[in-house]
Structures are given as C-alpha cells and as structure tokens.
Motif scaffolding. Structure first.
Motif, PDB file in Angstrom:
ATOM      1  N   TYR A 183       9.132  -1.388   3.945  1.00 39.58           N
ATOM      2  CA  TYR A 183       8.398  -2.112   4.975  1.00 39.58           C
ATOM      3  C   TYR A 183       9.276  -2.570   6.141  1.00 39.58           C
ATOM      4  O   TYR A 183       8.776  -3.081   7.134  1.00 39.58           O
ATOM      5  CB  TYR A 183       7.600  -3.264   4.349  1.00 39.58           C
ATOM      6  CG  TYR A 183       6.573  -2.724   3.378  1.00 39.58           C
ATOM      7  CD1 TYR A 183       5.421  -2.117   3.860  1.00 39.58           C
ATOM      8  CD2 TYR A 183       6.792  -2.728   2.012  1.00 39.58           C
ATOM      9  CE1 TYR A 183       4.501  -1.556   2.990  1.00 39.58           C
ATOM     10  CE2 TYR A 183       5.878  -2.174   1.130  1.00 39.58           C
ATOM     11  CZ  TYR A 183       4.734  -1.589   1.633  1.00 39.58           C
ATOM     12  OH  TYR A 183       3.835  -1.019   0.770  1.00 39.58           O
TER      13      TYR A 183
ATOM     14  N   THR B 272      -8.592   3.437  12.537  1.00 33.42           N
ATOM     15  CA  THR B 272      -7.625   3.072  11.499  1.00 33.42           C
ATOM     16  C   THR B 272      -6.252   2.754  12.083  1.00 33.42           C
ATOM     17  O   THR B 272      -5.628   1.766  11.701  1.00 33.42           O
ATOM     18  CB  THR B 272      -7.484   4.223  10.480  1.00 33.42           C
ATOM     19  OG1 THR B 272      -8.776   4.514   9.961  1.00 33.42           O
ATOM     20  CG2 THR B 272      -6.552   3.847   9.349  1.00 33.42           C
ATOM     21  N   TYR B 273      -5.801   3.600  13.024  1.00 42.70           N
ATOM     22  CA  TYR B 273      -4.437   3.443  13.505  1.00 42.70           C
ATOM     23  C   TYR B 273      -4.338   2.511  14.719  1.00 42.70           C
ATOM     24  O   TYR B 273      -3.234   2.190  15.168  1.00 42.70           O
ATOM     25  CB  TYR B 273      -3.798   4.810  13.767  1.00 42.70           C
ATOM     26  CG  TYR B 273      -3.703   5.583  12.481  1.00 42.70           C
ATOM     27  CD1 TYR B 273      -2.732   5.261  11.527  1.00 42.70           C
ATOM     28  CD2 TYR B 273      -4.628   6.563  12.152  1.00 42.70           C
ATOM     29  CE1 TYR B 273      -2.675   5.914  10.318  1.00 42.70           C
ATOM     30  CE2 TYR B 273      -4.588   7.232  10.939  1.00 42.70           C
ATOM     31  CZ  TYR B 273      -3.605   6.902  10.028  1.00 42.70           C
ATOM     32  OH  TYR B 273      -3.556   7.541   8.817  1.00 42.70           O
TER      33      TYR B 273
ATOM     34  N   LEU C 250     -12.306   5.291   2.964  1.00 46.36           N
ATOM     35  CA  LEU C 250     -12.154   5.932   4.281  1.00 46.36           C
ATOM     36  C   LEU C 250     -11.721   7.384   4.109  1.00 46.36           C
ATOM     37  O   LEU C 250     -12.213   8.290   4.789  1.00 46.36           O
ATOM     38  CB  LEU C 250     -11.124   5.162   5.125  1.00 46.36           C
ATOM     39  CG  LEU C 250     -11.554   3.771   5.600  1.00 46.36           C
ATOM     40  CD1 LEU C 250     -10.374   3.011   6.208  1.00 46.36           C
ATOM     41  CD2 LEU C 250     -12.683   3.881   6.624  1.00 46.36           C
ATOM     42  N   THR C 251     -10.784   7.609   3.177  1.00 50.79           N
ATOM     43  CA  THR C 251     -10.320   8.967   2.893  1.00 50.79           C
ATOM     44  C   THR C 251     -11.476   9.839   2.416  1.00 50.79           C
ATOM     45  O   THR C 251     -11.611  11.001   2.841  1.00 50.79           O
ATOM     46  CB  THR C 251      -9.210   8.926   1.823  1.00 50.79           C
ATOM     47  OG1 THR C 251      -8.115   8.183   2.352  1.00 50.79           O
ATOM     48  CG2 THR C 251      -8.739  10.315   1.443  1.00 50.79           C
TER      49      THR C 251
ATOM     50  N   ILE D 234      -2.882   6.894   5.968  1.00 54.17           N
ATOM     51  CA  ILE D 234      -3.861   5.936   5.444  1.00 54.17           C
ATOM     52  C   ILE D 234      -5.119   6.679   5.010  1.00 54.17           C
ATOM     53  O   ILE D 234      -5.774   6.330   4.044  1.00 54.17           O
ATOM     54  CB  ILE D 234      -4.222   4.860   6.502  1.00 54.17           C
ATOM     55  CG1 ILE D 234      -2.968   4.072   6.896  1.00 54.17           C
ATOM     56  CG2 ILE D 234      -5.293   3.911   5.974  1.00 54.17           C
ATOM     57  CD1 ILE D 234      -3.216   3.049   7.997  1.00 54.17           C
ATOM     58  N   LEU D 235      -5.430   7.756   5.747  1.00 53.34           N
ATOM     59  CA  LEU D 235      -6.655   8.501   5.470  1.00 53.34           C
ATOM     60  C   LEU D 235      -6.401   9.726   4.585  1.00 53.34           C
ATOM     61  O   LEU D 235      -7.118  10.715   4.644  1.00 53.34           O
ATOM     62  CB  LEU D 235      -7.346   8.864   6.786  1.00 53.34           C
ATOM     63  CG  LEU D 235      -7.742   7.621   7.603  1.00 53.34           C
ATOM     64  CD1 LEU D 235      -8.304   8.000   8.954  1.00 53.34           C
ATOM     65  CD2 LEU D 235      -8.748   6.766   6.842  1.00 53.34           C
ATOM     66  N   GLY D 236      -5.339   9.635   3.777  1.00 55.25           N
ATOM     67  CA  GLY D 236      -5.211  10.561   2.661  1.00 55.25           C
ATOM     68  C   GLY D 236      -4.655  11.946   2.913  1.00 55.25           C
ATOM     69  O   GLY D 236      -5.045  12.885   2.228  1.00 55.25           O
TER      70      GLY D 236
ATOM     71  N   TYR E   8      -7.194  -3.349  -0.234  1.00 58.68           N
ATOM     72  CA  TYR E   8      -6.733  -2.329   0.714  1.00 58.68           C
ATOM     73  C   TYR E   8      -6.835  -0.940   0.087  1.00 58.68           C
ATOM     74  O   TYR E   8      -7.300   0.008   0.711  1.00 58.68           O
ATOM     75  CB  TYR E   8      -5.285  -2.593   1.139  1.00 58.68           C
ATOM     76  CG  TYR E   8      -4.734  -1.468   1.976  1.00 58.68           C
ATOM     77  CD1 TYR E   8      -4.877  -1.477   3.347  1.00 58.68           C
ATOM     78  CD2 TYR E   8      -4.104  -0.374   1.382  1.00 58.68           C
ATOM     79  CE1 TYR E   8      -4.407  -0.420   4.121  1.00 58.68           C
ATOM     80  CE2 TYR E   8      -3.638   0.679   2.134  1.00 58.68           C
ATOM     81  CZ  TYR E   8      -3.781   0.651   3.501  1.00 58.68           C
ATOM     82  OH  TYR E   8      -3.335   1.689   4.249  1.00 58.68           O
TER      83      TYR E   8
ATOM     84  N   TRP F  30       6.776   6.985   9.611  1.00 60.58           N
ATOM     85  CA  TRP F  30       6.404   7.964   8.596  1.00 60.58           C
ATOM     86  C   TRP F  30       7.501   9.000   8.380  1.00 60.58           C
ATOM     87  O   TRP F  30       7.708   9.461   7.260  1.00 60.58           O
ATOM     88  CB  TRP F  30       5.093   8.651   8.992  1.00 60.58           C
ATOM     89  CG  TRP F  30       3.980   7.694   9.183  1.00 60.58           C
ATOM     90  CD1 TRP F  30       3.925   6.406   8.694  1.00 60.58           C
ATOM     91  CD2 TRP F  30       2.763   7.898   9.894  1.00 60.58           C
ATOM     92  NE1 TRP F  30       2.746   5.824   9.065  1.00 60.58           N
ATOM     93  CE2 TRP F  30       2.010   6.704   9.806  1.00 60.58           C
ATOM     94  CE3 TRP F  30       2.228   8.972  10.593  1.00 60.58           C
ATOM     95  CZ2 TRP F  30       0.750   6.565  10.387  1.00 60.58           C
ATOM     96  CZ3 TRP F  30       0.975   8.824  11.163  1.00 60.58           C
ATOM     97  CH2 TRP F  30       0.249   7.638  11.063  1.00 60.58           C
TER      98      TRP F  30
ATOM     99  N   ALA G 144      -9.088   2.023   1.582  1.00 54.96           N
ATOM    100  CA  ALA G 144      -8.401   3.203   2.121  1.00 54.96           C
ATOM    101  C   ALA G 144      -8.905   4.463   1.421  1.00 54.96           C
ATOM    102  O   ALA G 144      -9.074   5.514   2.053  1.00 54.96           O
ATOM    103  CB  ALA G 144      -6.885   3.063   1.953  1.00 54.96           C
TER     104      ALA G 144
ATOM    105  N   ILE H 256      -8.618  -3.416   6.938  1.00 50.67           N
ATOM    106  CA  ILE H 256      -9.114  -2.293   6.146  1.00 50.67           C
ATOM    107  C   ILE H 256      -9.739  -2.797   4.841  1.00 50.67           C
ATOM    108  O   ILE H 256     -10.829  -2.383   4.454  1.00 50.67           O
ATOM    109  CB  ILE H 256      -7.980  -1.270   5.918  1.00 50.67           C
ATOM    110  CG1 ILE H 256      -7.691  -0.576   7.263  1.00 50.67           C
ATOM    111  CG2 ILE H 256      -8.334  -0.262   4.837  1.00 50.67           C
ATOM    112  CD1 ILE H 256      -6.499   0.332   7.285  1.00 50.67           C
TER     113      ILE H 256
ATOM    114  N   PRO I   6       0.792  -1.234   0.000  1.00 55.49           N
ATOM    115  CA  PRO I   6       0.000   0.000   0.000  1.00 55.49           C
ATOM    116  C   PRO I   6       0.825   1.285   0.000  1.00 55.49           C
ATOM    117  O   PRO I   6       0.458   2.253  -0.652  1.00 55.49           O
ATOM    118  CB  PRO I   6      -0.829  -0.102   1.277  1.00 55.49           C
ATOM    119  CG  PRO I   6      -0.214  -1.156   2.099  1.00 55.49           C
ATOM    120  CD  PRO I   6       0.516  -2.066   1.181  1.00 55.49           C
TER     121      PRO I   6
ATOM    122  N   TRP J  49      -3.563  -4.648   7.082  1.00 55.41           N
ATOM    123  CA  TRP J  49      -4.125  -4.260   5.794  1.00 55.41           C
ATOM    124  C   TRP J  49      -5.431  -5.009   5.522  1.00 55.41           C
ATOM    125  O   TRP J  49      -6.353  -4.457   4.931  1.00 55.41           O
ATOM    126  CB  TRP J  49      -3.119  -4.537   4.676  1.00 55.41           C
ATOM    127  CG  TRP J  49      -1.834  -3.810   4.873  1.00 55.41           C
ATOM    128  CD1 TRP J  49      -1.645  -2.717   5.682  1.00 55.41           C
ATOM    129  CD2 TRP J  49      -0.572  -4.088   4.278  1.00 55.41           C
ATOM    130  NE1 TRP J  49      -0.336  -2.304   5.609  1.00 55.41           N
ATOM    131  CE2 TRP J  49       0.345  -3.128   4.762  1.00 55.41           C
ATOM    132  CE3 TRP J  49      -0.117  -5.041   3.376  1.00 55.41           C
ATOM    133  CZ2 TRP J  49       1.682  -3.108   4.379  1.00 55.41           C
ATOM    134  CZ3 TRP J  49       1.208  -5.028   2.981  1.00 55.41           C
ATOM    135  CH2 TRP J  49       2.106  -4.073   3.479  1.00 55.41           C
TER     136      TRP J  49
END
Lengths: 350, 350
Positions: B227, A226-227, A190-191, B175-177, A183, B232, A187, A235, A174, A232
C-alpha cells in the motif's frame, strides 16, 4: 507527569471532582470515540445498562493515514473532551485503553505508550492495542479471550487465549485478498457485471441493479466510475445491492455471498486453530464476537448467521456474540479488567 | 489546413522533400512511439525488413492520465519529430493512424480526429483507434481481422471481423477482475503468501522467493510494501518470481499460472464467439496475435503457449502470431491499408 505540549486543552481540570474513572478509546480510520466510565465492580453480572459518564467523538486517529503528530493530537483532544464532559481530571483516571487502527507492531504500541506516559500521572495504568481488540472486548465485556470477526469495508479475524497469546488472519486489504469483506463482495459483483457484458460470464440481475444505483447507462461506464475514486468504502457501499439480488434469487449474487461466508469462516478457523481456542478435542467453549455491517442481519440473506453455522459445525464450543455496546466501551472494560489483574499480581508479589 | 497552436514545431517543413509517407503512432500510458514509413506496395509478401524512414519516442499520451491538452501536445510533437527526422512534411503525408490508449468511445475518437484535421492538409486520411488495434495490426501486418490478446501489467482481448465489427473482453483493470494480467498473477501470489502466513492457505515457495526479491523479512511487511505505492506495474513486476517458483514445482504458483491461462483464454473465446471469427462450424481460420510480457516464453512455463493450446482445442482455425514488428509499425501499415481501401471505394463510386 511532564507538561504536555498542548497544555491549554487540560485547563478544565481545575474544576474537576475527584471521582475515579476509566477511559476507553476506539480509534479508526473514519472516527475516534472515547468513553469515560466510573470505576465499577467487575464481578458478574455487570450492571445493565453500564454507567457511562461521558462520550466524546473525533476524526481519524490512524497514524498511517494522518501522520504521527495529527493522530496524537486527535487522541489527546478526544480524551480531554471525555474527561471534561464527565467533570473528571487526569489524576482521577485509574486506567486507559487506547485501541487504535494502524497499531500492528510492538514498536507502534511502544511509541504510543511513550507519549501517553507524558500525559498521565504515573499511577495511571496504560494499555495500547489494535482496534480489533476493542471489538473483541465489547463482545466479551472486557475479557481478552476468544475470537472476533470484523467485516465492514475490510475484514479481519483476531483472537486471544486466556494466557495472552494472540493471532490474526486477513486484514491485509483488498490487493492482498480480503475477499470476504464488503469491498471484496462489491468488487466481485462489479466484476461479474463486466464479465456478463463482455461475454465471459453468465447474465446477472446485478447489472441492472448496480447500474440503476450508480445512475449509469452501460456496464462499460463502470470502468470510469471505479477508477475515478479509488476509495474502498465507496465500492463497499454496493453490498446491499448484492444482498438484494441474492434474496431475489440471482445465482451470481448468491455465489458471491456464499464465497464470502467461506472466506470469513476460513479467517476465524485459522485463528481458532493457531491459538487452540477449541481445545485438544475441538469442543472447548470460546466467545466468537461478530462485528461490522457485512455481518448484520438482512431480511433473508444473513451473512453473519451463515458464518456462525459454518464455524459451529467444526467447533461446537464456539459461542457467537453480537455486541450490545460499542467498541470504546469494550476498551474501557478491558482497561479496567487488565488493571485489576495487574493490581492482584502486584499484591501477590508484595 | 488551419494554423496550429504550436506553429514553431513544424518549422522544419521548409527544408522537406516531397516523398510520400505514412505515419503510425502507438500511444500508451508509459510511452508513445511514432513511425514514419515510405508509401509501399501492399501486395504480399511485404518487403522484409520493412523500409522505415524514422522513429520518434515521447512520454504518456493517454488523455485520462495527463489530460487532453498535454496528450494532444505530446502526440503533435512526436509526429513532428518523426516527420522531421525523415525529412518529410505534412503535405507529403498520405495517411496517419493514431492508436492511443484511453480511446474507448466514439466520442474519444471524434475529439482526436477533430484536432488532427486542424494539423494536416485535407487530402491526408486520418484514423484513430484504441492502442490494442495497433497491437493486432502489427501481427497481421496491417489487416484489421482476427483477435489480439495483450497481457502485460494489464490484459485485454480485442477483435475485428473483416466487415468491420469489433468486440473486446477484459481490459477493465484490477478492481474489475483482470485476473489473467501480470498484475493479477502477482497480486494472487502476494495473497497466497499472506494466506500461508496466517494459516488460511498452504505453505508456498513464493514466500521466501518474494520476500528475498523485495528485501523484506516477514510476510506482514508485505502489507506496508503493497500500500506504500499503489502502482500496478510495481506489483506486476513480480511475475518472474511466480514463474520461477512454478518451474521449481511449487503447487501454489502452478495453480496461479494455470488460472491465469484459463482467464486469458476465456477473454479470447468471448471475443471470438461474439464476432463469430471461427465461422459457423467453428473451424474458420483467423489470426490470433499474442502481445505482452506475460505471454513471452520462459524456460519451461510458457503462458502464451498454454493459452494457444487451450484456444486451439476449441477453434482449430486459430492461427497464432507473435509479432516481429512493433505496434507503431502496425498502426502505419493499418493507415496505409485503410487508405488504399477507401481510395478503391471512391474510385468505384466515381
């Protein structure tokens, strides 16, 4: 054949018959399946249903997830289980194909081949691939030719030419933009909910639908949800909500699914192009195997069908296949096919 | 004032002078800064430079990251350090403003206020906000009016009207953009490298630039690199590579930065719109405070300047400010300002 570390797992062999068999294994991040088949004639058409002697299941065998030793132990145990259930022994095995997720480099392949060589007698032919290869082979019934598109939690496109060249696209996870995956779809949904809530995007049905599904009362609670758990798959499990909103006419959900179709088709096109699967004039025939939850039919919005439409416009020879057997069977057929080809080559050299 | 749990951290108070002070605290996920200022006249213009008595620094004070107890301990200790360094005591404090990341709901605010009340004497005025509020106040010199855009590893837009209504946009994580953030820019650059490599996207200078920076030899090694550590900030650290490729004319890098400008501007617009900061005819004046690494000037590509251009086209009254003092100072000025307003109100009621 050297003595293997876990000698006792092979104790059943004393009771085994001598019937010749093939092993096919599909090892993923959630589970590992091993199939034991009798040796069959590979002339077309294959018997339907295929004769299967045994099926064994185990947990994760991806060395990136559980480490080298645990992965090896799982793989050895599940092969022993399948042989034991079928009443066979290692000396009766003609060929083994292990298709395991996490095998990305020739070095991964060689490492697994080395310890497989310690388990089986010298005459057994051994093959190690990425698990996407088993997905291709379960659509082509063991032929290593064409392109497979897998779209579940993640997505990857993988292809082979008849002379053995391969190519892949996507499958990078992702963070690295596998937007067509389950995923990716979830995602983006959700965004879209967050954007509608804070005034950056249009109103969408996804808001009430997803909040109800997750038992939350406000979009700002989605941040905590989410966090709290970065899995993955958790989601990606929201994909059915996106599909049902799209089917009910929600424009935001429809756009997300249309984008996903484009992304998935782009992965296939990249592989077809690089391998020249469509021939010089773009019309050669090749199998296009479609695997994974995202590509399965829904009542009206069928992502898989839309991807096929998109691909067929460009490559008239694309021949879509939705496999009827599982990837472990594909791995077994591939093992047998590859071993027959090698035998022929060796006979020719002699 | 009740006895606080860690009584010994306040032992220095026996030696303190009686000079009246204000405390401002900016608590983030990486560090926490507490400033101690003398009481000053809030008439404009403020003294330049501002008189600061002490500055103390501690680690993370986000309760979501380190837990409630550790966060509280860090906050109490850093306030004690600032008071101790300035030779003051708790009874000399007129007002305290804690601006801490992770404070998102009124319940978070109330929980912190409850234990703050146990530490300080009753006459001390206490204020608790999200850390974005300190960022706004360090641009407006303590006025809670206007909009702040923060763009570092993450991004958020936060605004206040003069009568105390607030609104936020973005700040929901990758994740939420939050695509305009440093993380968002870098993740899109990594994605562009993967897409160029597997045939889904155009060639880009980002490939050689990022591989050289990370000391990798092939784009497929980026998957493992990404990964191996999901931090971040580690990914966001690649933003300068994207900027330098864009400055060298790379079209892919330029598109990523242009998209980031649009995303950041959209967050600001959402806040301005919801609060009506621009007035009914869209021309009212309001401060637009710009904070964070992504918005700082580079040799040619200045993301912050482009965002301001974009916003000013729509809202001619937007007054951009790049703060000259740090957010903890903003928190201190805000504490003093709020406390003066409350005193006036109380005097009026009496």
């Amino acid at each position: 054949m050297k003595r293997c570390r876990n000698g006792e797992i092979w104790d059943f062999e004393a009771m085994a018959t001598g019937r010749e068999v093939i092993l096919g294994l599909d090892g993923g991040t959630t589970s590992t399946v091993c199939i034991c088949m009798p040796v069959i004639s590979m002339s077309q058409p294959l018997p339907d249903p295929l004769p299967l002697l045994a099926r064994a299941v185990a947990g994760c065998s991806n060395h990136n997830s559980v480490g080298e030793d645990a992965a090896r132990e799982t793989l050895e145990q599940v092969m022993a289980d399948a042989l034991s259930k079928s009443g066979s022994s290692r000396s009766a095995v003609r060929a083994v194909c292990l298709a395991v997720s996490g095998v990305n480099h020739p070095t991964d392949q060689q490492r697994i081949l080395n310890w497989l060589r310690d388990i089986f007698p010298r005459h057994v032919r051994l093959y190690v691939h990425n698990d996407a290869v088993a997905a291709l082979a379960c659509g082509t019934m063991g032929q290593l030719h064409g392109c497979v598109l897998i779209a579940g939690t993640g997505t990857i496109a993988y292809g082979f030419t008849e002379d053995g060249r391969d190519a892949r696209a996507a499958g990078a996870g992702p963070i690295l933009g596998d937007w067509g995956s389950g995923y990716g779809i979830a995602a983006q949904a959700l965004t879209a909910v967050i954007r509608a809530y804070d005034g950056r995007g249009p109103h969408t049905m996804l808001t009430s639908n997803i909040l109800r599904t997750l038992d939350l009362s406000s979009p700002d609670e989605l941040i905590g949800w989410t966090y709290a758990d970065p899995s993955w798959a958790r989601i990606a499990a929201l994909v059915p909500e996106v599909v049902s909103c799209a089917e009910a006419g929600d424009e935001v959900a429809n756009r997300i699914l249309r984008d996903s179709v484009q992304e998935l088709a782009l992965s296939v096109k990249a592989v077809v192009q690089r391998l020249g699967l469509c021939g010089e004039d773009g019309t050669d025939s090749f199998p296009l195997v479609m695997v994974g939850g995202v590509l399965e039919a829904n009542s009206r919005w069928d992502i898989g069908k839309e991807v096929i439409k998109y691909i067929s416009k460009e490559y008239s020879g694309a021949f879509p296949i939705r496999p009827k057997v599982e990837p472990a069977v594909g791995a077994a057929l591939l093992a047998w096919n590859s071993s027959m080809k090698e035998s022929k080559k060796e006979a020719y050299i002699r």
